[in-house]
Design a protein around this motif. Structure first.
Motif: not given
Length: 236
Positions: A94-101, A62-74, A44-47
């Motif tokens: 394992x199966x990992x789940x995550x969402x990035x913006x 203005x090529x930079x792309x802002x990206x937010x890391x987020x907490x997922x689980x595994x 069991x884990x976090x990612x």
């Protein structure tokens, strides 16, 4: 004088605690646990997933792309093959789940729909790792671990004919990584518990570019690759 006495007392206490934790012999739990050639467990884990972007040399300012890391689980399984007292070969599907913006900071984008993309990822992640342990000390044994892995992103949208112009951010389905980390085996009364931290780094470009070669979303990107941190808790 009181300060000196306090400092001496703290040092003596610390020395006694160190002796108890690291040098004093204790009754070992699960003394023969690591003897079998093969052993099994579950994870069991976090990612924390993030992106690393490399831009083309002629990309505009203005090529930079802002990206937010987020907490997922595994969740996953462990298959361990003992080589000797200090080396183990491990397979950890394992199966990992995550969402990035992602936020594209381009003055030509006038709405939230144009500027932002939500990247949902469901990975089937399969690492093959070499675990290098120290000598067991009482009921714990530190280790370092590293290896290679591959994954299938079930939410990649790689074959979707629609692209960012329709609100669809696309990634490649298959990716290879290298991994490195550390942890400690804790031998409890009934089972072995192993917390570990691992860095995961993609070795290839994962971006599927838009159909328009001059797309404001993807034309300036030379390479996009995943990087992440896994915090795993293994039970055997």
């Amino acid at each position: 004088m009181k300060k000196l006495f306090t400092i001496i007392a703290v040092l003596v206490f610390a020395q006694n605690m160190s002796a108890q934790l690291f040098t004093k012999e204790k009754v070992q739990n699960l003394q023969n646990f690591d003897k079998p050639r093969f052993s099994w467990g579950y994870i069991l884990g976090l990612n924390f997933y993030d992106f690393n972007f490399d831009y083309k040399a002629d990309a505009f300012g203005n090529a930079d792309i802002m990206h937010d890391e987020s907490l997922g689980f595994s969740v996953g399984l462990l298959g361990n093959m003992r080589i000797n007292d200090y080396l183990d070969l491990r397979l950890e599907p394992m199966v990992t789940f995550n969402t990035r913006n992602l936020t594209f900071d381009n003055p030509l984008f006038t709405s939230e729909f144009e500027r932002t993309r939500e990247v949902k990822s469901t990975y089937v992640h399969v690492p093959l790792l070499l675990k290098i342990s120290t000598k067991r000390l009482n009921n714990f044994k530190p280790f370092i671990i590293g290896g290679i892995s591959t994954s299938l992103n079930l939410s990649s949208n790689e074959d979707n004919p629609e692209d960012n112009n329709s609100g669809q951010f696309r990634m490649k389905t298959s990716t290879n990584y290298y991994e490195i980390g550390f942890g400690v085996d804790l031998y409890l009364f009934y089972f072995k518990f192993t917390p570990s931290i691992r860095g995961v780094f993609a070795m290839s470009d994962e971006l599927v570019r838009d159909n328009d070669p001059n797309s404001l979303y993807t034309s300036t990107i030379d390479k996009m690759s995943t990087r992440g941190i896994f915090i795993n808790f293994t039970f055997q």
